[in-house]
Design a protein around this motif. Structure first.
Motif, PDB file in Angstrom:
ATOM      1  N   CYS A  78     -29.191 -38.088 -25.265  1.00 32.13           N
ATOM      2  CA  CYS A  78     -29.794 -37.271 -26.322  1.00 32.13           C
ATOM      3  C   CYS A  78     -29.747 -37.953 -27.681  1.00 32.13           C
ATOM      4  CB  CYS A  78     -29.114 -35.912 -26.395  1.00 32.13           C
ATOM      5  SG  CYS A  78     -27.319 -35.966 -26.517  1.00 32.13           S
ATOM      6  N   GLU A  79     -28.796 -38.875 -27.889  1.00 33.19           N
ATOM      7  CA  GLU A  79     -28.650 -39.538 -29.177  1.00 33.19           C
ATOM      8  C   GLU A  79     -29.293 -40.918 -29.228  1.00 33.19           C
ATOM      9  OE1 GLU A  79     -24.441 -39.745 -29.524  1.00 33.19           O
ATOM     10  OE2 GLU A  79     -24.226 -37.713 -30.320  1.00 33.19           O
ATOM     11  N   GLY A  80     -29.482 -41.533 -28.069  1.00 32.98           N
ATOM     12  CA  GLY A  80     -29.876 -42.928 -28.006  1.00 32.98           C
ATOM     13  C   GLY A  80     -28.649 -43.796 -27.768  1.00 32.98           C
ATOM     14  N   TYR A  81     -28.866 -45.083 -27.518  1.00 35.22           N
ATOM     15  CA  TYR A  81     -27.786 -45.973 -27.114  1.00 35.22           C
ATOM     16  C   TYR A  81     -27.669 -47.159 -28.077  1.00 35.22           C
ATOM     17  CZ  TYR A  81     -28.337 -43.417 -22.712  1.00 35.22           C
ATOM     18  OH  TYR A  81     -28.421 -42.429 -21.767  1.00 35.22           O
ATOM     19  N   SER A  82     -26.423 -47.424 -28.506  1.00 35.67           N
ATOM     20  CA  SER A  82     -26.139 -48.565 -29.379  1.00 35.67           C
ATOM     21  C   SER A  82     -25.294 -49.582 -28.627  1.00 35.67           C
ATOM     22  CB  SER A  82     -25.383 -48.112 -30.634  1.00 35.67           C
ATOM     23  OG  SER A  82     -26.172 -47.247 -31.421  1.00 35.67           O
ATOM     24  N   VAL A  83     -25.598 -50.859 -28.842  1.00 40.15           N
ATOM     25  CA  VAL A  83     -24.842 -51.946 -28.218  1.00 40.15           C
ATOM     26  C   VAL A  83     -24.454 -52.957 -29.291  1.00 40.15           C
ATOM     27  CG1 VAL A  83     -24.930 -53.910 -26.633  1.00 40.15           C
ATOM     28  CG2 VAL A  83     -25.914 -51.706 -25.954  1.00 40.15           C
ATOM     29  N   ASN A  84     -23.176 -53.334 -29.298  1.00 34.65           N
ATOM     30  CA  ASN A  84     -22.698 -54.458 -30.086  1.00 34.65           C
ATOM     31  C   ASN A  84     -22.104 -55.462 -29.103  1.00 34.65           C
ATOM     32  OD1 ASN A  84     -22.796 -53.827 -33.170  1.00 34.65           O
ATOM     33  ND2 ASN A  84     -22.118 -51.929 -32.212  1.00 34.65           N
ATOM     34  N   PHE A  85     -22.608 -56.677 -29.154  1.00 37.51           N
ATOM     35  CA  PHE A  85     -22.279 -57.669 -28.139  1.00 37.51           C
ATOM     36  C   PHE A  85     -21.924 -58.987 -28.820  1.00 37.51           C
ATOM     37  CE2 PHE A  85     -23.859 -61.230 -25.546  1.00 37.51           C
ATOM     38  CZ  PHE A  85     -23.219 -61.019 -24.338  1.00 37.51           C
ATOM     39  N   ARG A  86     -20.844 -59.614 -28.337  1.00 38.96           N
ATOM     40  CA  ARG A  86     -20.470 -60.929 -28.860  1.00 38.96           C
ATOM     41  C   ARG A  86     -19.983 -61.800 -27.712  1.00 38.96           C
ATOM     42  NH1 ARG A  86     -16.477 -62.340 -34.020  1.00 38.96           N
ATOM     43  NH2 ARG A  86     -17.094 -64.547 -34.185  1.00 38.96           N
ATOM     44  N   PHE A  87     -20.456 -63.041 -27.692  1.00 39.46           N
ATOM     45  CA  PHE A  87     -20.100 -63.971 -26.622  1.00 39.46           C
ATOM     46  C   PHE A  87     -19.798 -65.319 -27.265  1.00 39.46           C
ATOM     47  CE2 PHE A  87     -21.746 -65.818 -22.306  1.00 39.46           C
ATOM     48  CZ  PHE A  87     -20.456 -66.218 -21.997  1.00 39.46           C
ATOM     49  N   VAL A  88     -18.513 -65.691 -27.255  1.00 36.83           N
ATOM     50  CA  VAL A  88     -18.079 -66.957 -27.834  1.00 36.83           C
ATOM     51  C   VAL A  88     -17.659 -67.887 -26.703  1.00 36.83           C
ATOM     52  CG1 VAL A  88     -16.455 -68.104 -29.391  1.00 36.83           C
ATOM     53  CG2 VAL A  88     -17.292 -65.811 -29.938  1.00 36.83           C
ATOM     54  N   THR A  89     -18.222 -69.085 -26.668  1.00 36.08           N
ATOM     55  CA  THR A  89     -17.891 -70.049 -25.618  1.00 36.08           C
ATOM     56  C   THR A  89     -17.628 -71.414 -26.223  1.00 36.08           C
ATOM     57  OG1 THR A  89     -20.260 -70.456 -25.281  1.00 36.08           O
ATOM     58  CG2 THR A  89     -19.190 -68.923 -23.768  1.00 36.08           C
ATOM     59  N   GLU A  90     -16.691 -72.131 -25.616  1.00 35.74           N
ATOM     60  CA  GLU A  90     -16.439 -73.515 -25.981  1.00 35.74           C
ATOM     61  C   GLU A  90     -16.765 -74.399 -24.782  1.00 35.74           C
ATOM     62  OE1 GLU A  90     -12.983 -76.522 -27.754  1.00 35.74           O
ATOM     63  OE2 GLU A  90     -12.447 -74.513 -27.062  1.00 35.74           O
ATOM     64  N   PHE A  91     -17.704 -75.329 -24.975  1.00 27.66           N
ATOM     65  CA  PHE A  91     -18.080 -76.273 -23.939  1.00 27.66           C
ATOM     66  C   PHE A  91     -17.394 -77.610 -24.176  1.00 27.66           C
ATOM     67  CE2 PHE A  91     -21.638 -73.356 -24.337  1.00 27.66           C
ATOM     68  CZ  PHE A  91     -22.019 -73.114 -23.029  1.00 27.66           C
ATOM     69  N   GLN A  92     -16.910 -78.239 -23.102  1.00 29.35           N
ATOM     70  CA  GLN A  92     -16.456 -79.631 -23.165  1.00 29.35           C
ATOM     71  C   GLN A  92     -17.357 -80.451 -22.260  1.00 29.35           C
ATOM     72  OE1 GLN A  92     -13.774 -77.273 -22.077  1.00 29.35           O
ATOM     73  NE2 GLN A  92     -13.569 -76.797 -24.245  1.00 29.35           N
ATOM     74  N   SER A  98     -16.949 -81.543 -27.643  1.00 34.15           N
ATOM     75  CA  SER A  98     -16.893 -80.100 -27.441  1.00 34.15           C
ATOM     76  C   SER A  98     -17.796 -79.403 -28.456  1.00 34.15           C
ATOM     77  CB  SER A  98     -15.466 -79.574 -27.568  1.00 34.15           C
ATOM     78  OG  SER A  98     -14.984 -79.736 -28.887  1.00 34.15           O
ATOM     79  N   GLN A  99     -18.170 -78.187 -28.139  1.00 28.88           N
ATOM     80  CA  GLN A  99     -19.035 -77.404 -29.011  1.00 28.88           C
ATOM     81  C   GLN A  99     -18.733 -75.933 -28.808  1.00 28.88           C
ATOM     82  OE1 GLN A  99     -23.465 -76.999 -28.313  1.00 28.88           O
ATOM     83  NE2 GLN A  99     -23.507 -78.297 -30.122  1.00 28.88           N
ATOM     84  N   VAL A 100     -18.648 -75.179 -29.908  1.00 30.47           N
ATOM     85  CA  VAL A 100     -18.394 -73.746 -29.839  1.00 30.47           C
ATOM     86  C   VAL A 100     -19.660 -72.996 -30.217  1.00 30.47           C
ATOM     87  CG1 VAL A 100     -17.066 -71.824 -30.774  1.00 30.47           C
ATOM     88  CG2 VAL A 100     -15.947 -74.027 -30.377  1.00 30.47           C
ATOM     89  N   THR A 101     -20.117 -72.114 -29.344  1.00 33.48           N
ATOM     90  CA  THR A 101     -21.274 -71.275 -29.648  1.00 33.48           C
ATOM     91  C   THR A 101     -20.812 -69.827 -29.779  1.00 33.48           C
ATOM     92  OG1 THR A 101     -21.850 -70.786 -27.336  1.00 33.48           O
ATOM     93  CG2 THR A 101     -22.750 -72.794 -28.287  1.00 33.48           C
ATOM     94  N   ASP A 102     -21.443 -69.114 -30.679  1.00 33.84           N
ATOM     95  CA  ASP A 102     -21.065 -67.733 -30.967  1.00 33.84           C
ATOM     96  C   ASP A 102     -22.346 -66.912 -31.075  1.00 33.84           C
ATOM     97  OD1 ASP A 102     -20.101 -65.335 -31.910  1.00 33.84           O
ATOM     98  OD2 ASP A 102     -19.071 -66.165 -33.653  1.00 33.84           O
ATOM     99  N   LEU A 103     -22.603 -66.108 -30.052  1.00 31.94           N
ATOM    100  CA  LEU A 103     -23.779 -65.244 -30.038  1.00 31.94           C
ATOM    101  C   LEU A 103     -23.365 -63.831 -30.420  1.00 31.94           C
ATOM    102  CD1 LEU A 103     -26.753 -64.555 -29.300  1.00 31.94           C
ATOM    103  CD2 LEU A 103     -25.926 -64.082 -27.011  1.00 31.94           C
ATOM    104  N   GLN A 104     -24.040 -63.245 -31.401  1.00 34.19           N
ATOM    105  CA  GLN A 104     -23.744 -61.892 -31.857  1.00 34.19           C
ATOM    106  C   GLN A 104     -25.039 -61.083 -31.854  1.00 34.19           C
ATOM    107  OE1 GLN A 104     -21.771 -62.106 -35.697  1.00 34.19           O
ATOM    108  NE2 GLN A 104     -20.628 -63.935 -35.090  1.00 34.19           N
TER     109      GLN A 104
END
Length: 292
Positions: A78-92, A98-104
């Motif tokens: 009845c209100e609708g849906y909210s999503v907050n998402f974060r995905f932080v990864t470190e690749f070697q 190495s590299q750190v990615t941060d998706l928000q």
């Protein structure tokens, strides 16, 4: 369920996730239709997953990977849906780099999927490399998108395309009906807001959570609940091979619980996989849609 639409590409070291689908009977399979009625109630929650490298092949070029995913879902039919998402990864990589990615990402989907607002930012080594913002709306004849970032643009994505929570509810409805296969096109604002993905979903037999009552583990709230093993393959319709055959961009496997929460994640990119294990789960109070 982790509702998220989404993609991980080593080309730009960006990660996204998406869990969603749609249905209408078509022999043994189902095809997507817009405005799927909600049969299940989705539990508002915050889930944290520890991510690590699974199987890999030599040509992947990856020496190691670790990360954390946080998925915060709130709202109601009845209100609708909210999503907050974060995905932080470190690749070697194999060369020792190495590299750190941060998706928000943040999004809001109105009741009956009338509109879908989204904002996504990707950082690589703390530097912003991509931002996407816009609103998709359900019109009389089609669904349209008004992009604000990375540039202002209007798009027509077709009426049959589903938004993320709408897609998730469709998977759950199909699972409850015992339908083993679902096909749908989905839109979640990925790929600079101009991408619609084709998906196919395979749904396994219903089972009961192995989590024991009284458990003190992070997934204790899932004790006694039913779930379905689900695998969703994501395809880019614009990326046909010379044979005309579409190959999946990636596949996502998980346990989809009856309240919409996801566990036992696996992202398969062909030459490597990423495993996700629940590290924490908090349930929020649910809205009562029966009250005026």
């Amino acid at each position: 369920m982790l509702c998220v639409s989404k993609r991980l590409s080593l080309a730009n070291s960006t990660a996204i996730l998406a869990f969603t689908v749609g249905l209408v009977p078509m022999n043994a399979a189902f095809a997507a239709t817009a405005g799927v009625a909600a049969v299940h109630e989705l539990a508002p929650h915050r889930a944290v997953y520890d991510m690590k490298l699974g199987e890999m092949e030599d040509q992947s070029g990856i020496a190691g990977l670790n990360g954390r995913m946080v998925y915060d879902f709130s709202g109601s039919a009845c209100e609708g849906y909210s999503v907050n998402f974060r995905f932080v990864t470190e690749f070697q990589n194999a060369d020792g780099g190495s590299q750190v990615t941060d998706l928000q990402t943040t999004s809001f989907e109105e009741p009956q999927a009338e509109s879908y607002q989204f904002l996504s930012k990707t950082f690589v080594d703390q530097e912003l490399v991509e931002a996407t913002r816009g609103t998709a709306r359900l019109g009389q004849d089609s669904r349209t998108v008004e992009l604000k970032e990375p540039s202002e643009k209007s798009l027509d994505i077709g009426r049959e395309v589903l938004f993320p929570t709408e897609h998730l509810l469709s998977i759950m409805n199909a699972a409850e009906e015992g339908v083993p296969f679902v096909a749908a096109d989905i839109y979640d604002g990925a790929e600079t807001g101009e991408k619609v993905y084709a998906t196919t979903t395979v749904i396994g037999a219903k089972a009961t959570s192995p989590v024991k009552a009284g458990s003190d583990g992070p997934d204790a709230p899932l004790a006694g609940l039913s779930y379905w093993p689900v695998t969703v393959a994501y395809f880019d319709p614009t990326d046909e091979e010379g044979s005309g055959e579409l190959m999946p961009v990636y596949q996502l496997s998980f346990w989809l619980y009856e309240n919409g929460i996801s566990g036992n994640l696996k992202l398969d990119y062909g030459d490597f996989t990423i495993q996700g294990k629940m590290a924490a789960l908090e349930l929020y109070d649910e809205a009562d849609c029966s009250k005026p």
